[in-house]
Design a protein around this motif. Sequence first.
Motif, PDB file in Angstrom:
ATOM      1  N   GLN A  13       2.317  -4.389  -6.982  1.00  0.00           N
ATOM      2  CA  GLN A  13       0.939  -4.886  -6.985  1.00  0.00           C
ATOM      3  C   GLN A  13       0.574  -5.495  -5.635  1.00  0.00           C
ATOM      4  O   GLN A  13      -0.545  -5.332  -5.155  1.00  0.00           O
ATOM      5  CB  GLN A  13       0.748  -5.911  -8.108  1.00  0.00           C
ATOM      6  CG  GLN A  13       0.771  -5.287  -9.476  1.00  0.00           C
ATOM      7  CD  GLN A  13       0.825  -6.316 -10.590  1.00  0.00           C
ATOM      8  OE1 GLN A  13       1.167  -7.477 -10.384  1.00  0.00           O
ATOM      9  NE2 GLN A  13       0.515  -5.870 -11.798  1.00  0.00           N
ATOM     10  N   TRP A  14       1.510  -6.191  -5.003  1.00  0.00           N
ATOM     11  CA  TRP A  14       1.267  -6.744  -3.678  1.00  0.00           C
ATOM     12  C   TRP A  14       1.041  -5.628  -2.662  1.00  0.00           C
ATOM     13  O   TRP A  14       0.145  -5.720  -1.825  1.00  0.00           O
ATOM     14  CB  TRP A  14       2.444  -7.630  -3.259  1.00  0.00           C
ATOM     15  CG  TRP A  14       2.228  -8.238  -1.916  1.00  0.00           C
ATOM     16  CD1 TRP A  14       1.524  -9.370  -1.631  1.00  0.00           C
ATOM     17  CD2 TRP A  14       2.686  -7.734  -0.666  1.00  0.00           C
ATOM     18  NE1 TRP A  14       1.527  -9.604  -0.281  1.00  0.00           N
ATOM     19  CE2 TRP A  14       2.244  -8.610   0.344  1.00  0.00           C
ATOM     20  CE3 TRP A  14       3.435  -6.633  -0.290  1.00  0.00           C
ATOM     21  CZ2 TRP A  14       2.521  -8.408   1.684  1.00  0.00           C
ATOM     22  CZ3 TRP A  14       3.718  -6.440   1.049  1.00  0.00           C
ATOM     23  CH2 TRP A  14       3.265  -7.321   2.016  1.00  0.00           C
ATOM     24  N   LEU A  15       1.841  -4.561  -2.746  1.00  0.00           N
ATOM     25  CA  LEU A  15       1.676  -3.419  -1.844  1.00  0.00           C
ATOM     26  C   LEU A  15       0.281  -2.817  -1.973  1.00  0.00           C
ATOM     27  O   LEU A  15      -0.351  -2.470  -0.978  1.00  0.00           O
ATOM     28  CB  LEU A  15       2.723  -2.344  -2.136  1.00  0.00           C
ATOM     29  CG  LEU A  15       4.041  -2.435  -1.410  1.00  0.00           C
ATOM     30  CD1 LEU A  15       5.005  -1.385  -1.928  1.00  0.00           C
ATOM     31  CD2 LEU A  15       3.868  -2.298   0.077  1.00  0.00           C
ATOM     32  N   VAL A  16      -0.193  -2.691  -3.206  1.00  0.00           N
ATOM     33  CA  VAL A  16      -1.520  -2.106  -3.439  1.00  0.00           C
ATOM     34  C   VAL A  16      -2.601  -2.995  -2.833  1.00  0.00           C
ATOM     35  O   VAL A  16      -3.541  -2.503  -2.205  1.00  0.00           O
ATOM     36  CB  VAL A  16      -1.747  -1.871  -4.947  1.00  0.00           C
ATOM     37  CG1 VAL A  16      -3.186  -1.474  -5.226  1.00  0.00           C
ATOM     38  CG2 VAL A  16      -0.781  -0.806  -5.472  1.00  0.00           C
ATOM     39  N   ARG A  17      -2.472  -4.314  -2.984  1.00  0.00           N
ATOM     40  CA  ARG A  17      -3.457  -5.227  -2.389  1.00  0.00           C
ATOM     41  C   ARG A  17      -3.386  -5.222  -0.860  1.00  0.00           C
ATOM     42  O   ARG A  17      -4.369  -5.502  -0.185  1.00  0.00           O
ATOM     43  CB  ARG A  17      -3.249  -6.647  -2.918  1.00  0.00           C
ATOM     44  CG  ARG A  17      -3.737  -6.850  -4.327  1.00  0.00           C
ATOM     45  CD  ARG A  17      -3.779  -8.314  -4.696  1.00  0.00           C
ATOM     46  NE  ARG A  17      -2.505  -8.982  -4.555  1.00  0.00           N
ATOM     47  CZ  ARG A  17      -1.589  -9.110  -5.517  1.00  0.00           C
ATOM     48  NH1 ARG A  17      -1.818  -8.599  -6.699  1.00  0.00           N
ATOM     49  NH2 ARG A  17      -0.463  -9.752  -5.281  1.00  0.00           N
ATOM     50  N   PHE A  18      -2.240  -4.890  -0.313  1.00  0.00           N
ATOM     51  CA  PHE A  18      -1.981  -4.880   1.126  1.00  0.00           C
ATOM     52  C   PHE A  18      -2.464  -3.589   1.792  1.00  0.00           C
ATOM     53  O   PHE A  18      -2.480  -3.487   3.005  1.00  0.00           O
ATOM     54  CB  PHE A  18      -0.463  -5.062   1.305  1.00  0.00           C
ATOM     55  CG  PHE A  18       0.046  -4.974   2.702  1.00  0.00           C
ATOM     56  CD1 PHE A  18      -0.196  -5.982   3.612  1.00  0.00           C
ATOM     57  CD2 PHE A  18       0.791  -3.880   3.107  1.00  0.00           C
ATOM     58  CE1 PHE A  18       0.304  -5.903   4.904  1.00  0.00           C
ATOM     59  CE2 PHE A  18       1.294  -3.789   4.392  1.00  0.00           C
ATOM     60  CZ  PHE A  18       1.043  -4.811   5.290  1.00  0.00           C
ATOM     61  N   GLU A  19      -2.926  -2.609   1.010  1.00  0.00           N
ATOM     62  CA  GLU A  19      -3.231  -1.276   1.534  1.00  0.00           C
ATOM     63  C   GLU A  19      -4.252  -1.283   2.666  1.00  0.00           C
ATOM     64  O   GLU A  19      -4.036  -0.649   3.706  1.00  0.00           O
ATOM     65  CB  GLU A  19      -3.715  -0.363   0.404  1.00  0.00           C
ATOM     66  CG  GLU A  19      -4.026   1.031   0.852  1.00  0.00           C
ATOM     67  CD  GLU A  19      -4.446   1.937  -0.287  1.00  0.00           C
ATOM     68  OE1 GLU A  19      -4.368   3.155  -0.098  1.00  0.00           O
ATOM     69  OE2 GLU A  19      -4.863   1.427  -1.349  1.00  0.00           O
ATOM     70  N   ILE A  20      -5.361  -1.955   2.503  1.00  0.00           N
ATOM     71  CA  ILE A  20      -6.407  -1.925   3.532  1.00  0.00           C
ATOM     72  C   ILE A  20      -5.920  -2.601   4.810  1.00  0.00           C
ATOM     73  O   ILE A  20      -6.190  -2.121   5.919  1.00  0.00           O
ATOM     74  CB  ILE A  20      -7.710  -2.556   3.007  1.00  0.00           C
ATOM     75  CG1 ILE A  20      -8.308  -1.650   1.929  1.00  0.00           C
ATOM     76  CG2 ILE A  20      -8.707  -2.794   4.129  1.00  0.00           C
ATOM     77  CD1 ILE A  20      -9.549  -2.173   1.271  1.00  0.00           C
TER      78      ILE A  20
END
Length: 134
Positions: free
Chosen positions: A12-19
Amino acid sequence: MSALAFARQVAQWLVRFEIVALTAIYFYFVISDSVPLAAFVLLALIWLARWWTTGTLTIATAFDLPIAILLVGSLVSLSVSTNGSLSLPKVYGVVLSAAIFYAVVNQIATRRALASAAFWLALVGAGIALAGLI
């Protein structure tokens, strides 16, 4: 906390970090005209994390088919190019632009998030333009 719960939190952290990750990759690309393999591996991990946490790779949009055609066309043009080293940065730009589009599509869920994204998009766009002048 179990290992599976910890792995889900990391995903979930990786997904939030995408941009943020895409912004850094794009800045590097604008300055160097190349994208390291590690950046593509990171993007693949982020997309796999989104698939695992949300059950889908991306939200479907009306632009999926045109983007797919653009990506395939870029690969075809690279395969028939007489100078791949000059064509490859253009393909990188198309791939990163598509990744940014889908990152924004998947991150924006409310009008407030849209307003915030518009502000940050303008700021990042100005930053990339300035980096391109270097």
